[in-house]
Design an enzyme around this catalytic site. Structure first.
Site, PDB file in Angstrom:
ATOM      1  CG  MET A  36      -4.609  -5.956   7.390  1.00  0.00           C
ATOM      2  SD  MET A  36      -6.009  -4.742   6.745  1.00  0.00           S
ATOM      3  CE  MET A  36      -5.846  -3.582   8.156  1.00  0.00           C
ATOM      4  CB  SER A  37      -0.705  -8.337   2.563  1.00  0.00           C
ATOM      5  OG  SER A  37       0.492  -7.428   2.798  1.00  0.00           O
TER       6      SER A  37
ATOM      7  CG  HIS B 150      -3.147  -1.981  -3.437  1.00  0.00           C
ATOM      8  ND1 HIS B 150      -2.283  -2.936  -3.289  1.00  0.00           N
ATOM      9  CD2 HIS B 150      -3.385  -1.402  -2.096  1.00  0.00           C
ATOM     10  CE1 HIS B 150      -1.919  -2.993  -1.984  1.00  0.00           C
ATOM     11  NE2 HIS B 150      -2.630  -2.053  -1.400  1.00  0.00           N
TER      12      HIS B 150
ATOM     13  CG  ASN C  32       0.044   2.376  11.545  1.00  0.00           C
ATOM     14  OD1 ASN C  32       0.245   2.099  10.242  1.00  0.00           O
ATOM     15  ND2 ASN C  32      -0.800   1.822  12.220  1.00  0.00           N
TER      16      ASN C  32
ATOM     17  CB  SER D  79      -0.798  -0.016   1.047  1.00  0.00           C
ATOM     18  OG  SER D  79      -1.941  -0.735   1.180  1.00  0.00           O
TER      19      SER D  79
ATOM     20  CB  ALA E  57       1.623  -0.245   4.364  1.00  0.00           C
TER      21      ALA E  57
ATOM     22  CG  HIS F 168      -5.252  -6.742   0.721  1.00  0.00           C
ATOM     23  ND1 HIS F 168      -5.197  -5.724  -0.495  1.00  0.00           N
ATOM     24  CD2 HIS F 168      -3.936  -6.612   1.230  1.00  0.00           C
ATOM     25  CE1 HIS F 168      -4.155  -5.269  -0.175  1.00  0.00           C
ATOM     26  NE2 HIS F 168      -3.477  -5.476   0.738  1.00  0.00           N
TER      27      HIS F 168
HETATM   28  O1  LIG Z   1      -1.156  -4.318   0.939  1.00  0.00           O
HETATM   29  P1  LIG Z   1      -0.350  -3.887   2.038  1.00  0.00           P
HETATM   30  O2  LIG Z   1      -0.169  -4.998   2.888  1.00  0.00           O
HETATM   31  O3  LIG Z   1       0.856  -3.070   2.029  1.00  0.00           O
HETATM   32  O4  LIG Z   1      -1.601  -2.959   2.880  1.00  0.00           O
HETATM   33  C1  LIG Z   1      -1.814  -2.664   4.151  1.00  0.00           C
HETATM   34  C2  LIG Z   1      -2.792  -3.640   4.631  1.00  0.00           C
HETATM   35  C3  LIG Z   1      -4.015  -2.968   4.177  1.00  0.00           C
HETATM   36  O5  LIG Z   1      -4.144  -3.311   2.781  1.00  0.00           O
HETATM   37  C4  LIG Z   1      -3.589  -1.371   4.196  1.00  0.00           C
HETATM   38  C5  LIG Z   1      -4.331  -0.871   5.458  1.00  0.00           C
HETATM   39  O6  LIG Z   1      -3.968   0.534   5.562  1.00  0.00           O
HETATM   40  O7  LIG Z   1      -2.374  -1.411   4.211  1.00  0.00           O
HETATM   41  N1  LIG Z   2      -3.584  -4.624  10.431  1.00  0.00           N
HETATM   42  C1  LIG Z   2      -2.867  -3.771  10.145  1.00  0.00           C
HETATM   43  N2  LIG Z   2      -2.493  -3.392   9.013  1.00  0.00           N
HETATM   44  C2  LIG Z   2      -1.769  -2.206   8.592  1.00  0.00           C
HETATM   45  N3  LIG Z   2      -1.366  -1.626   7.456  1.00  0.00           N
HETATM   46  C3  LIG Z   2      -0.677  -0.601   7.920  1.00  0.00           C
HETATM   47  N4  LIG Z   2      -0.824  -0.284   9.026  1.00  0.00           N
HETATM   48  C4  LIG Z   2      -1.730  -1.147   9.874  1.00  0.00           C
HETATM   49  C5  LIG Z   2      -1.983  -1.463  11.186  1.00  0.00           C
HETATM   50  O1  LIG Z   2      -1.631  -0.782  12.018  1.00  0.00           O
HETATM   51  N5  LIG Z   2      -2.696  -2.845  11.218  1.00  0.00           N
END
Ligand SMILES: O=P(O)(O)O[C@@H]1C[C@H](O)[C@@H](CO)O1
Ligand SMILES: Nc1nc2[nH]cnc2c(=O)[nH]1
Length: 393
Positions: free
Chosen positions: A322-323, A167, A346, A136, A219, A189
Site C-alpha cells: 500500500m505504498s 510507524h 504474508n 511497516s 511490507a 499512506h
Molecule cells: O508502509 P508499508 O507499505 O510498509 O505498510 C504495509 C501497507 C500497510 O500500511 C500495512 C498493512 O499491514 O503494511
Molecule cells: N495490499 C497489501 N498490503 C500488504 N502489506 C503487507 N501485506 C500486504 C498484503 O497482503 N496486501
C-alpha cells in the site's frame, strides 16, 4: 457539511489567491472558514497539520472546498479555490479551470517544500546524501543511525502525521556506516486520508535537502509462489494500479524545478543497485531468501480478495502493498536514484480453500520486527555501497 453549504452561498464573489506570486486570502475562503466547526478551524489555523483521526476531517474539509469550487463552476469560483489552494500551492502555472480531485488542490508548492527543507537544515548540521523510508514493522532501521537529530513529524512545518500502528512518525537525521542519511520512521499512506502528492511530499524534501538517492522499504504480501514469509524482494519494477486508474502524485500543475511534466519510468529502479544488492545477499549468505520482482500498490486499507490477487498475479505482480509506488514516481520525477525492497510479511492465497491465515496488520508488523536486523544489515551495506558509487561522489 454545513460549512460547505455556507461556503457556496457566500463564495459566489470569491476572489483572491495568488497575485504576482504572493498569497492572498480569498474572501470566499474566509466565509468557508468562518462556518467551520472549532476543530476544523484549528486545522486551518494550524496550516493543515492533522492529528490522529482528524486526517479524515481534513479531507472532508477539502472536499467541501472542492465542491464549493466546482459548485461555483466559473472564474470567481476558481479564483476563490486558488486562494484556498495558495496555502500549499504557489505554482506559477495557472490551476485548471475545473479542479477535479484532491491532488490538484493539495499539492505542495516548491516554496513550501523549500521552507521545510530549510527548516530541517537549520536545525541539524547533518547533510544527508541518502533518504531512507522505513516500511511497516521496519521502523527500527532508524535505530542503527548514529549521532542523530530526530524531528517528530508534528514539529516539522507543513508536515502531516503518521497515523499507522508500527510507524513511529519521525524524521531522523544521522549516520549509517559513516554516511549521512535522513530516515523516515513512518510514512504516509493514501488510506490515512492523504492524497498521493502529500504521501510522497517528503521525497521532495529529501531532494531539496541534498539527497541523491532514495532507499525505500515496505511490507508486502507475496503473490509469487516462490516467496516465503520473511524473504526479501528487490523491487525491479512496479505496476502503478492507482496511476492506471488516473491517480498520480504528479497530478496537477507541474513545477519544472522538480522535474519534467512527463517523466519516464522505464528505469525507475536502478539496475546497478539491484546488482549490488544481489552481491551483498551472497556475502550475507541469504541469497536463497532474496528475490527480484514486480511490486504494486493498492489504495488499501483492506487487504485483497482472492479474485483481486489472482488478477494481480496474471498481471505479473510478485508482491502487493500500500505504498512506495508514488514515492518512487516522485523520486524519479526529481531525478533521485531509487533502490527499494519489500519484506514479504504474508503469503497471498490463490484459492478460497487456502490454509493461509487471512492477512492482518499484527502479523505484518511482527514479521517486520523478526526480520528487522536482516533488513537493517542489507540497508547498511547498501548505503555503504551507494556512498562508494561514482554517482554519489
Ligand atoms: O508502509 P508499508 O507499505 O510498509 O505498510 C504495509 C501497507 C500497510 O500500511 C500495512 C498493512 O499491514 O503494511
Ligand atoms: N495490499 C497489501 N498490503 C500488504 N502489506 C503487507 N501485506 C500486504 C498484503 O497482503 N496486501
Amino acid at each position: 457539511m454545513t460549512g460547505y453549504k455556507n461556503g457556496i452561498a457566500n463564495g459566489t464573489n470569491g476572489h483572491g489567491g495568488e497575485v504576482n506570486g504572493q498569497t492572498k486570502n480569498a474572501p470566499a475562503y474566509t466565509a468557508i472558514e468562518n462556518s467551520l466547526t472549532k476543530r476544523q478551524q484549528s486545522l486551518v489555523k494550524d496550516d493543515y497539520h492533522v492529528k490522529g483521526d482528524v486526517a479524515f476531517d481534513e479531507m472532508n474539509l477539502w472536499n467541501g472546498k472542492l465542491q464549493y469550487t466546482n459548485g461555483i463552476n466559473g472564474t470567481n469560483g476558481v479564483n476563490a479555490a486558488n486562494g484556498v489552494n495558495s496555502i500549499h500551492h504557489n505554482s506559477k502555472e495557472s490551476p485548471p479551470s475545473q479542479i477535479s480531485n484532491f491532488n490538484d488542490v493539495m499539492s505542495y508548492s516548491y516554496e513550501i517544500i523549500k521552507e521545510i527543507a530549510d527548516y530541517l537544515l537549520e536545525k541539524t548540521s547533518i547533510r544527508p546524501k541518502i533518504g531512507v523510508i522505513c516500511g511497516s514493522g521496519l521502523n527500527s532501521l532508524a535505530d542503527f543511525l548514529t549521532q542523530t537529530d530526530a524531528f517528530p513529524y508534528e514539529s516539522i512545518p507543513h508536515f502531516p502525521i503518521s497515523t499507522v500502528e508500527g510507524h513511529v512518525g519521525r524524521m531522523v537525521f544521522g549516520y549509517l556506516e559513516g554516511v549521512p542519511v535522513m530516515c523516515m520512521q513512518g510514512r504516509f499512506h493514501y488510506y490515512e486520508g492523504y492524497p498521493l502528492s502529500k504521501c510522497s511530499m517528503p521525497v521532495r524534501v529529501m531532494k531539496l535537502v541534498g539527497c541523491t538517492h532514495l532507499l525505500a522499504t515496505n511490507a508486502a504480501g507475496g503473490l509469487n509462489t516462490k516467496f516465503k514469509v520473511g524473504d526479501i524482494m528487490l523491487v525491479r519494477d512496479h505496476v502503478n494500479m492507482m496511476g492506471l486508474a488516473g491517480n498520480s502524485p504528479l497530478q496537477g500543475p507541474n513545477d519544472p524545478r522538480f522535474g519534467p511534466r512527463f517523466p519516464p519510468m522505464t528505469n525507475a529502479y536502478d539496475k546497478e543497485l539491484i546488482k549490488i544488492a544481489k552481491k551483498i545477499s551472497v556475502e550475507m549468505g541469504i541469497e536463497k531468501n532474496i528475490h527480484q520482482g514486480v511490486y504494486t500498490c493498492l489504495g488499501g486499507p483492506n487487504y485483497e480478495t482472492v479474485a483481486e490477487l489472482r488478477m494481480l498475479r496474471t498481471l505479473g505482480v510478485d508482491a502487493v502493498g500500500m505504498s512506495t509506488v508514488h514515492e518512487v514516481i516522485t523520486a524519479r520525477h526529481c531525478d533521485l536514484t531509487v533502490f527499494a525492497f519489500s519484506l514479504i510479511t504474508n503469503k497471498c492465497p490463490s484459492d478460497y480453500d487456502s490454509d493461509e491465515d487471512e492477512a492482518n496488520h499484527e502479523e505484518v508488523v511482527s514479521v517486520g520486527k523478526q526480520r528487522q536486523n536482516l533488513c537493517a544489515e542489507l540497508m547498511c551495506k547498501m548505503v555503504r555501497a551507494i556512498n562508494e558509487s561514482p554517482q554519489c561522489k
